[in-house]
Design a protein around this motif. Structure first.
Motif, PDB file in Angstrom:
ATOM      1  N   TYR A   5       0.834  -1.200   0.000  1.00 44.54           N
ATOM      2  CA  TYR A   5       0.000   0.000   0.000  1.00 44.54           C
ATOM      3  C   TYR A   5       0.865   1.246   0.000  1.00 44.54           C
ATOM      4  CZ  TYR A   5      -4.095  -2.868   1.046  1.00 44.54           C
ATOM      5  OH  TYR A   5      -5.100  -3.788   0.981  1.00 44.54           O
ATOM      6  N   MET A   6       0.321   2.314  -0.549  1.00 46.15           N
ATOM      7  CA  MET A   6       1.089   3.559  -0.615  1.00 46.15           C
ATOM      8  C   MET A   6       0.174   4.774  -0.733  1.00 46.15           C
ATOM      9  SD  MET A   6       2.464   3.176  -4.540  1.00 46.15           S
ATOM     10  CE  MET A   6       2.791   1.416  -4.274  1.00 46.15           C
ATOM     11  N   PRO A   7       0.688   5.947  -0.316  1.00 50.34           N
ATOM     12  CA  PRO A   7      -0.039   7.205  -0.512  1.00 50.34           C
ATOM     13  C   PRO A   7       0.232   7.719  -1.928  1.00 50.34           C
ATOM     14  CG  PRO A   7       1.977   7.635   0.664  1.00 50.34           C
ATOM     15  CD  PRO A   7       1.904   6.135   0.492  1.00 50.34           C
ATOM     16  N   VAL A  74      -6.018  -5.044  -7.296  1.00 47.58           N
ATOM     17  CA  VAL A  74      -5.844  -3.615  -7.045  1.00 47.58           C
ATOM     18  C   VAL A  74      -6.890  -3.104  -6.065  1.00 47.58           C
ATOM     19  CG1 VAL A  74      -6.026  -1.313  -8.112  1.00 47.58           C
ATOM     20  CG2 VAL A  74      -4.775  -3.144  -9.283  1.00 47.58           C
ATOM     21  N   ARG A  75      -6.451  -2.257  -5.165  1.00 49.46           N
ATOM     22  CA  ARG A  75      -7.360  -1.524  -4.284  1.00 49.46           C
ATOM     23  C   ARG A  75      -7.062  -0.043  -4.457  1.00 49.46           C
ATOM     24  NH1 ARG A  75      -6.964  -5.463   1.052  1.00 49.46           N
ATOM     25  NH2 ARG A  75      -8.053  -7.237   0.098  1.00 49.46           N
ATOM     26  N   TRP A  76      -8.081   0.708  -4.861  1.00 44.55           N
ATOM     27  CA  TRP A  76      -7.929   2.125  -5.190  1.00 44.55           C
ATOM     28  C   TRP A  76      -9.000   2.892  -4.447  1.00 44.55           C
ATOM     29  CZ3 TRP A  76      -4.602   5.438  -7.117  1.00 44.55           C
ATOM     30  CH2 TRP A  76      -5.008   6.613  -7.756  1.00 44.55           C
ATOM     31  N   ASN A  77      -8.614   3.592  -3.396  1.00 41.56           N
ATOM     32  CA  ASN A  77      -9.576   4.299  -2.553  1.00 41.56           C
ATOM     33  C   ASN A  77      -9.045   5.692  -2.246  1.00 41.56           C
ATOM     34  OD1 ASN A  77     -11.469   5.202  -0.736  1.00 41.56           O
ATOM     35  ND2 ASN A  77     -10.962   3.738   0.875  1.00 41.56           N
ATOM     36  N   LEU A  78      -9.527   6.681  -2.988  1.00 40.04           N
ATOM     37  CA  LEU A  78      -9.048   8.049  -2.825  1.00 40.04           C
ATOM     38  C   LEU A  78      -9.456   8.659  -1.494  1.00 40.04           C
ATOM     39  CD1 LEU A  78      -9.769   9.378  -6.433  1.00 40.04           C
ATOM     40  CD2 LEU A  78      -7.579   8.620  -5.481  1.00 40.04           C
ATOM     41  N   ASN A  79     -10.402   8.024  -0.807  1.00 41.58           N
ATOM     42  CA  ASN A  79     -10.886   8.549   0.477  1.00 41.58           C
ATOM     43  C   ASN A  79     -10.361   7.764   1.676  1.00 41.58           C
ATOM     44  OD1 ASN A  79     -12.552  10.565  -0.781  1.00 41.58           O
ATOM     45  ND2 ASN A  79     -14.005   8.935  -1.303  1.00 41.58           N
ATOM     46  N   ASP A  80      -9.301   6.994   1.468  1.00 40.48           N
ATOM     47  CA  ASP A  80      -8.758   6.212   2.572  1.00 40.48           C
ATOM     48  C   ASP A  80      -8.367   7.126   3.740  1.00 40.48           C
ATOM     49  OD1 ASP A  80      -7.546   3.450   3.408  1.00 40.48           O
ATOM     50  OD2 ASP A  80      -5.988   4.926   3.837  1.00 40.48           O
ATOM     51  N   GLY A  83      -4.766   7.747   4.134  1.00 38.55           N
ATOM     52  CA  GLY A  83      -4.084   8.267   2.953  1.00 38.55           C
ATOM     53  C   GLY A  83      -3.426   7.216   2.089  1.00 38.55           C
ATOM     54  N   MET A  84      -3.603   5.930   2.437  1.00 44.36           N
ATOM     55  CA  MET A  84      -3.015   4.851   1.636  1.00 44.36           C
ATOM     56  C   MET A  84      -4.001   4.506   0.526  1.00 44.36           C
ATOM     57  SD  MET A  84      -0.260   4.684   3.358  1.00 44.36           S
ATOM     58  CE  MET A  84       0.634   3.189   2.977  1.00 44.36           C
ATOM     59  N   ILE A  85      -4.010   5.342  -0.496  1.00 42.08           N
ATOM     60  CA  ILE A  85      -5.067   5.257  -1.504  1.00 42.08           C
ATOM     61  C   ILE A  85      -4.909   4.102  -2.483  1.00 42.08           C
ATOM     62  CG2 ILE A  85      -5.411   7.752  -1.360  1.00 42.08           C
ATOM     63  CD1 ILE A  85      -4.011   7.923  -4.135  1.00 42.08           C
ATOM     64  N   PHE A  86      -3.688   3.573  -2.601  1.00 41.34           N
ATOM     65  CA  PHE A  86      -3.429   2.560  -3.623  1.00 41.34           C
ATOM     66  C   PHE A  86      -2.718   1.354  -3.027  1.00 41.34           C
ATOM     67  CE2 PHE A  86      -0.354   1.302  -7.183  1.00 41.34           C
ATOM     68  CZ  PHE A  86      -1.257   0.413  -7.745  1.00 41.34           C
ATOM     69  N   GLY A  87      -3.245   0.174  -3.356  1.00 43.25           N
ATOM     70  CA  GLY A  87      -2.607  -1.055  -2.936  1.00 43.25           C
ATOM     71  C   GLY A  87      -2.667  -2.071  -4.066  1.00 43.25           C
ATOM     72  N   TYR A  88      -1.660  -2.941  -4.151  1.00 41.22           N
ATOM     73  CA  TYR A  88      -1.714  -3.986  -5.170  1.00 41.22           C
ATOM     74  C   TYR A  88      -1.002  -5.246  -4.687  1.00 41.22           C
ATOM     75  CZ  TYR A  88       3.145  -2.973  -6.628  1.00 41.22           C
ATOM     76  OH  TYR A  88       4.506  -2.808  -6.673  1.00 41.22           O
ATOM     77  N   ASN A  89      -1.425  -6.351  -5.260  1.00 45.14           N
ATOM     78  CA  ASN A  89      -0.846  -7.663  -4.969  1.00 45.14           C
ATOM     79  C   ASN A  89      -0.574  -8.309  -6.317  1.00 45.14           C
ATOM     80  OD1 ASN A  89      -0.237 -10.276  -4.230  1.00 45.14           O
ATOM     81  ND2 ASN A  89      -1.910 -10.474  -2.768  1.00 45.14           N
ATOM     82  N   ASP A  90       0.700  -8.454  -6.682  1.00 46.42           N
ATOM     83  CA  ASP A  90       1.033  -8.907  -8.027  1.00 46.42           C
ATOM     84  C   ASP A  90       1.379 -10.390  -8.090  1.00 46.42           C
ATOM     85  OD1 ASP A  90       3.473  -7.929  -6.591  1.00 46.42           O
ATOM     86  OD2 ASP A  90       4.470  -8.757  -8.362  1.00 46.42           O
TER      87      ASP A  90
END
Length: 203
Positions: A5-7, A74-80, A83-90
């Protein structure tokens, strides 16, 4: 791999999950012997910012070789709140991902493989594409492969199709109550043939 996850500030200026992941999976690395190894995303798609699919080509000294599929949850949540709006598992296709809705244009770019997990994944993707291509008409009666139970307690396997633009509502033939089934077009169902009575016209 697990989830990362990341901001937004960690996305290197990329405005979307697709742009960020395309950049992550496109690179060239110098080797100790003076050669280079790398990867290049040649096509990608991330419908609804939920699952990222990409055709990636292996590069050796700048020359393209095998093309395989990459799949990222993918997890994309601009309202987290944190502030961790983006997460991914590849993962790649050799890991046999459960997600098998890869676009046909990407599947066509992949080079042949002998990996059993990859072959199974490609087969499931093609089967889902075939299911999604089925045509439904307003008023069709469909039958599920097995009965489904809904939150209101109703359980059934036959429904009448009601089309509202691109939206499909399934109505119980008896109660006429409407139901939605997630991933409906990828599920196993058949259209029940119906006898149509034509009006008799007398001369």
């Amino acid at each position: 791999m697990g989830w990362l996850y990341m901001p937004r500030c960690s996305m290197a200026g990329h405005a979307s999950p697709t742009a960020y992941l395309d950049d992550q999976f496109t690179y060239t690395r110098d080797q100790d012997d003076g050669s280079t190894q790398g990867l290049k995303v040649i096509a990608s798609s991330c419908p609804g910012n939920r699952v990222y699919y990409a055709a990636a080509q292996v590069l050796a000294n700048g020359i393209g070789g095998e093309i395989f599929a990459i799949v990222c949850l993918v997890r994309w949540n601009l309202n987290d709140k944190e502030g961790m709006i983006f997460g991914y598992n590849d993962m790649d296709e050799t890991m046999g991902p459960n997600e098998a809705s890869c676009p046909e244009a990407i599947l066509k770019l992949l080079t042949p493989t002998q990996n059993e997990h990859a072959l199974d994944w490609r087969k499931r993707c093609l089967a889902n594409l075939q299911r999604r291509s089925r045509k439904l008409q307003d008023g069709d009666r469909i039958k599920l492969a097995s009965p489904m139970k809904f939150t209101d307690g109703h359980e059934g396997d036959e429904f009448i199709v009601e089309k509202r633009g691109r939206r499909v509502v399934l109505r119980d033939p008896t109660s006429r109550l409407g139901y939605r089934i997630s991933g409906f077009m990828e599920r196993a169902w058949t259209v029940v043939p119906q006898t149509k009575v034509h009006k008799t016209i007398f001369a």
